[in-house]
Write an enzyme that holds these catalytic residues in place. Structure first.
Site, PDB file in Angstrom:
ATOM      1  CD  GLU A 142      -8.237   1.680   6.190  1.00  0.00           C
ATOM      2  OE1 GLU A 142      -9.343   1.355   6.652  1.00  0.00           O
ATOM      3  OE2 GLU A 142      -7.521   0.917   5.511  1.00  0.00           O
ATOM      4  CB  CYS A 158      -2.422  -4.261  -3.277  1.00  0.00           C
ATOM      5  SG  CYS A 158      -2.400  -2.864  -2.133  1.00  0.00           S
ATOM      6  CD  GLU A 197       5.373   3.704  -5.584  1.00  0.00           C
ATOM      7  OE1 GLU A 197       6.371   4.310  -5.134  1.00  0.00           O
ATOM      8  OE2 GLU A 197       5.252   2.468  -5.523  1.00  0.00           O
ATOM      9  CB  CYS A 245       1.285  -6.618   4.156  1.00  0.00           C
ATOM     10  SG  CYS A 245       2.086  -6.238   2.589  1.00  0.00           S
TER      11      CYS A 245
END
Length: 372
Positions: free
Chosen positions: A93, A134, A173, A347
């Protein structure tokens, strides 16, 4: 089945042309043609290439190896989330966020300008870091994106909005995919994209050995560190990967990075009710960072469906935390206004097929507008 390479895999393209004795000076014109014809690019339509170049392009490269599977628009029209299908069948995404530059500050005054867009890009399918707040971390790690697949997110997004800024805050990451990250940014900051390095932000949980190389390999970009806790034990509780990157060593690394780069560092701090949002935590964070030149960005936690074990800090707690950092430690501290919650594009929410969330509204100031 033939697996084509992305034309934006710069290293692969350079190697193929050089091996055929073709000058690499043709690469910018090839990329420019793709940008001008993203949906119907035909290699033979590019003028003035050596004949051998057309053979290489047709047999080994595709203008886009990925495709946009869907585009979800937030109710307020400020955020667009692109679901992108890769050549290997995986999905990532990317999120387009529209900001108003005039809401930022420069020297204490409103900035000139007006609306423009920032693209949040993904660097991996899933993520190894496993941060408990997350959504991407819940996927586990699938694979790294190539430089071309990273750049293609910019190409896709450019058909929706004119992109001025790039933030590597999507899935994955970035510093765990270091070589592709560096190549992708070098492509984005050269013709025909012409993005300024100062408008590119790379976010990391704190991969120490990679931070040590970053300033040399990619000078002048923005570094954002996902700190999220002022002490090591809380970091390890919510960010399992922090065990490999002790806070003391991370601070030493950031101190050296700032000394060499002479640039401000952005600190990302997610606000988790009862975990890291008490007054003592604000003082611990202030003492940790008071000798640095930083901007702290407080991020209200975004729920992530049934996976969440956390609650969002109250607005009063967030504002009190901000006042402590500003008033006691004179550290510039902002509160991130959330965008795209209704399309799971805010976020910490990037993961394929999670339920949608409630929307927030309004144009906001962007991270790059926080420069002094």
């Amino acid at each position: 089945m033939v697996v084509y390479k992305s034309i934006f895999d710069g290293g692969e393209l350079r190697s193929e042309l050089e091996n055929a004795g073709i000058s690499t000076r043709f690469i910018p014109s090839i990329w420019k043609h793709v940008l001008q014809n993203p949906s119907n690019c035909v290699w033979d339509d590019i003028p003035s290439l050596p004949s051998a170049a057309y053979l290489i392009l047709n047999s080994k490269f595709k203008s886009l190896t990925s495709s946009v599977n869907s585009v979800n628009e937030s109710v307020d029209g400020v955020t667009s989330k692109l679901l992108i299908k890769l050549q290997n069948g995986f999905f990532v995404e990317a999120v387009v966020m529209r900001y108003d530059t005039r809401l930022g500050r420069y020297g204490g005054n409103p900035r000139p300008g007006g609306p423009r867009s920032t693209l949040c890009v993904s660097s991996q399918v899933g993520c190894k870091m496993g941060c408990k707040f997350c959504a991407t971390g819940s996927m586990g790690f699938k694979n790294n994106l190539s430089a071309g697949e990273i750049v293609e997110q910019l190409v896709h997004a450019s058909s929706i909005s004119s992109i001025r800024n790039i933030v590597f805050m999507g899935m994955g990451e970035p510093l765990n995919n270091y070589a592709a990250l560096v190549e992708a940014i070098r492509i984005m900051t050269k013709p025909p994209f012409h993005l300024s390095p100062k408008r590119v932000t790379v976010s990391t949980v704190g991969i120490i050995h990679a931070i040590n190389k970053l300033q040399c390999d990619l000078p002048n970009l923005n570094l954002a560190v996902s700190l999220h806790a002022p002490v090591q034990d809380i970091r390890c509780q919510i960010m399992p990967s922090a065990r490999a990157f002790p806070l003391e060593k991370l601070m030493d690394t950031l101190r050296l990075y700032q000394k060499n780069s002479q640039q401000k560092i952005f600190i990302e701090y997610i606000m988790l009710d009862g975990i890291n949002d008490e007054e003592q935590h604000a003082h611990q964070l202030g003492k940790l960072l008071e000798t640095f030149d930083v901007v702290i960005n407080l991020i209200p936690f975004n729920p992530i469906g049934d996976l969440s074990q956390f609650r969002t800090s109250s607005e009063s707690k967030v504002l009190s935390f901000q006042r402590t950092l500003r008033g006691t430690y004179n550290i510039r501290t902002t509160v991130r206004k959330q965008m795209g919650q209704d399309i799971s594009g805010a976020c910490g929410q990037l993961v394929v097929n999670l339920p949608k969330k409630k929307c927030d509204t309004g144009l906001v100031a962007d991270i790059e507008d926080l420069r002094p």
